[in-house]
Scaffold this motif. Structure first.
Motif, PDB file in Angstrom:
ATOM      1  N   ALA A 216     -15.120   4.955   3.809  1.00 38.40           N
ATOM      2  CA  ALA A 216     -15.657   5.317   2.395  1.00 38.40           C
ATOM      3  C   ALA A 216     -14.776   6.442   1.725  1.00 38.40           C
ATOM      4  O   ALA A 216     -14.307   7.139   2.700  1.00 38.40           O
ATOM      5  CB  ALA A 216     -16.752   5.823   2.247  1.00 38.40           C
ATOM      6  N   ASP A 261     -26.679  -2.740  -5.523  1.00 43.81           N
ATOM      7  CA  ASP A 261     -26.842  -2.704  -3.947  1.00 43.81           C
ATOM      8  C   ASP A 261     -27.881  -1.625  -3.402  1.00 43.81           C
ATOM      9  O   ASP A 261     -27.329  -0.385  -3.478  1.00 43.81           O
ATOM     10  CB  ASP A 261     -25.441  -2.711  -3.468  1.00 43.81           C
ATOM     11  N   MET A 263     -30.051   0.737  -1.113  1.00 42.42           N
ATOM     12  CA  MET A 263     -29.614   1.543  -0.090  1.00 42.42           C
ATOM     13  C   MET A 263     -30.828   1.856   0.735  1.00 42.42           C
ATOM     14  O   MET A 263     -32.032   2.222   0.149  1.00 42.42           O
ATOM     15  CB  MET A 263     -28.857   2.673  -0.404  1.00 42.42           C
ATOM     16  N   PHE A 272     -26.152  -0.397   3.099  1.00 39.22           N
ATOM     17  CA  PHE A 272     -26.668  -1.264   1.695  1.00 39.22           C
ATOM     18  C   PHE A 272     -27.036  -2.325   2.084  1.00 39.22           C
ATOM     19  O   PHE A 272     -26.969  -3.227   3.153  1.00 39.22           O
ATOM     20  CB  PHE A 272     -25.126  -1.290   0.970  1.00 39.22           C
ATOM     21  N   ASN A 275     -24.037  -6.807  -1.043  1.00 40.00           N
ATOM     22  CA  ASN A 275     -22.509  -6.309  -1.391  1.00 40.00           C
ATOM     23  C   ASN A 275     -22.146  -6.623  -2.874  1.00 40.00           C
ATOM     24  O   ASN A 275     -20.954  -7.441  -2.736  1.00 40.00           O
ATOM     25  CB  ASN A 275     -21.702  -6.373   0.051  1.00 40.00           C
ATOM     26  N   GLY A 279     -17.617  -3.878  -2.042  1.00 38.95           N
ATOM     27  CA  GLY A 279     -17.445  -2.521  -1.333  1.00 38.95           C
ATOM     28  C   GLY A 279     -16.846  -1.442  -2.059  1.00 38.95           C
ATOM     29  O   GLY A 279     -16.208  -0.410  -1.678  1.00 38.95           O
ATOM     30  N   LEU A 281     -17.510   0.980  -5.529  1.00 40.51           N
ATOM     31  CA  LEU A 281     -18.313   1.909  -6.544  1.00 40.51           C
ATOM     32  C   LEU A 281     -17.630   3.093  -7.410  1.00 40.51           C
ATOM     33  O   LEU A 281     -17.092   3.725  -6.346  1.00 40.51           O
ATOM     34  CB  LEU A 281     -19.761   2.269  -5.956  1.00 40.51           C
ATOM     35  N   SER A 285     -14.100   3.481  -2.433  1.00 42.83           N
ATOM     36  CA  SER A 285     -14.628   2.347  -1.304  1.00 42.83           C
ATOM     37  C   SER A 285     -15.947   2.947  -0.641  1.00 42.83           C
ATOM     38  O   SER A 285     -16.193   4.367  -0.809  1.00 42.83           O
ATOM     39  CB  SER A 285     -13.545   2.135  -0.077  1.00 42.83           C
ATOM     40  N   THR A 286     -16.926   2.014  -0.590  1.00 38.67           N
ATOM     41  CA  THR A 286     -18.300   2.655  -0.058  1.00 38.67           C
ATOM     42  C   THR A 286     -18.451   2.576   1.769  1.00 38.67           C
ATOM     43  O   THR A 286     -19.477   2.921   1.966  1.00 38.67           O
ATOM     44  CB  THR A 286     -19.221   1.672  -0.510  1.00 38.67           C
ATOM     45  N   GLN A 288     -18.659  -0.230   2.867  1.00 41.56           N
ATOM     46  CA  GLN A 288     -18.752  -1.939   3.250  1.00 41.56           C
ATOM     47  C   GLN A 288     -17.399  -2.749   3.256  1.00 41.56           C
ATOM     48  O   GLN A 288     -16.738  -2.066   2.749  1.00 41.56           O
ATOM     49  CB  GLN A 288     -19.599  -2.422   1.917  1.00 41.56           C
TER      50      GLN A 288
END
Length: 358
Positions: A216, A261, A263, A272, A275, A279, A281, A285-286, A288
């Motif tokens: 992330a 998504d 959580m 999450f 997806n 991946g 947001l 990157s998160t 995922q």
């Protein structure tokens, strides 16, 4: 000619033409002391190499890479890495009949209008031959990313025929010439493309890429978003006409609650429940899997006569001879993987530059 370089901290510049003596790439921004040898690059070039099945161009290029600079005693030095791939199977005579005619669907006319000159031998810089250089750069990018980040690609559609996602098997992608994760559909594609090839036509395709293990925090809002850079990277690949991240265009038909998504906490970590965002947001990157797809148009070089014009302004017909892929999407899989690796390597280095903990 501008526009031959890509990236910010991890940056590469490709050079050479389809029918010139060689093609290659200069990769800059690679940290020192990373292990790198020619076999590390060759393994990825071999996946893209032409002539490996009846479904790709029969141009016989070994695509053997040579490291010319930036590596000493098996590790990177921190200086620019230059890689060269010799062209050994050019057949420029195949293109003499189109020297003054513009192939429909190709870059011929656009290059001629912009520069007043074009290399008709396989398209010059506009040829998909250039993508071998990107795959070489992507191999270097994978060394930067390390073993913890896995990048995989698969062909999920050829022409109107889509895979059965319930039958998805990553292991199957190495067992057929299409990088297809659905063995049953791979057999159908073989019959379908045989018919397309024999008729002198071509087919388009959709490729799906997945990057796992991405931490992330990668991505630079507002104008250097990770998904924005990924979309741009894929659109620079020859014949690509569309890109989607996560649910992509299908998100337009979802409700807000279905698309979001949700959580929950699991073992002290954010998890999450879906997806749809692919991946990413807010351009970051998160953690995922990063999931994206891109669409490749049908190969423009086909055997059927087509209407066009010549450089003198005459209405003419054209037949394209030579060795061409009935579906360029097949060899676009390793190219897409390479561009994904390059974008992630660039953003990983940018994250580290601001003191990120990755």
């Amino acid at each position: 000619m501008a526009g031959n370089s890509f990236g910010t901290l991890f940056r590469f510049t490709t050079w050479g033409e389809s029918h010139g003596p060689a093609i290659g790439v200069v990769v800059d921004g690679v940290p020192p002391r990373l292990p790198l040898a020619e076999p590390d690059i060759q393994q990825w070039l071999d996946r893209r190499r032409p002539g490996q099945s009846r479904f790709t161009t029969q141009r016989r290029e070994p695509d053997t890479v040579k490291i010319l600079s930036g590596v000493f005693d098996g590790v990177t030095t921190g200086t620019p890495i230059q890689l060269m791939i010799e062209n050994v199977d050019q057949r420029s005579k195949d293109y003499r009949n189109i020297a003054d005619r513009f192939r429909p669907g190709h870059a011929d006319y656009a290059y001629w209008k912009k520069y007043g000159i074009r290399d008709y031998r396989g398209g010059g810089r506009a040829s998909a031959r250039e993508t071998a250089s990107r795959v070489a750069a992507g191999a270097v990018a994978r060394q930067v990313l390390g073993a913890g980040i896995a990048i995989r690609g698969a062909l999920v559609q050829i022409g109107p025929h889509r895979i059965d996602r319930a039958a998805w098997d990553w292991a199957a992608t190495g067992d057929n010439p299409f990088w297809c994760p659905d063995p049953a559909m791979a057999a159908r594609w073989a019959d379908y493309l045989d018919g397309v090839r024999k008729s002198g036509s071509s087919a388009g395709a959709v490729i799906e890429l997945v990057a796992s293990g991405v931490p992330a925090g990668l991505g630079e809002p507002v104008y250097d978003k990770l998904d924005g850079d990924l979309a741009r990277a894929m659109m620079t690949i020859n014949a690509v006409k569309g890109v989607e991240i996560g649910a992509g265009f299908a998100a337009a038909s979802l409700s807000g609650e279905d698309n979001s998504d949700e959580m929950r906490m699991q073992d002290g970590q954010v998890a999450f429940l879906s997806n749809n965002a692919g991946g990413i947001l807010g351009g970051i990157s998160t953690g995922q899997d990063i999931v994206l797809r891109f669409a490749v148009k049908p190969t423009s070089s086909i055997l059927k006569p087509m209407r066009t014009v010549d450089a003198a302004g005459n209405d003419v017909e054209i037949e394209t001879h030579g060795r061409h892929d009935p579906c360029v999407g097949i060899r676009a899989v390793p190219v897409g993987e390479a561009m994904l690796a390059c974008v992630l390597a660039d953003h990983l280095l940018r994250y580290r530059a601001i003191g990120g903990a990755v």
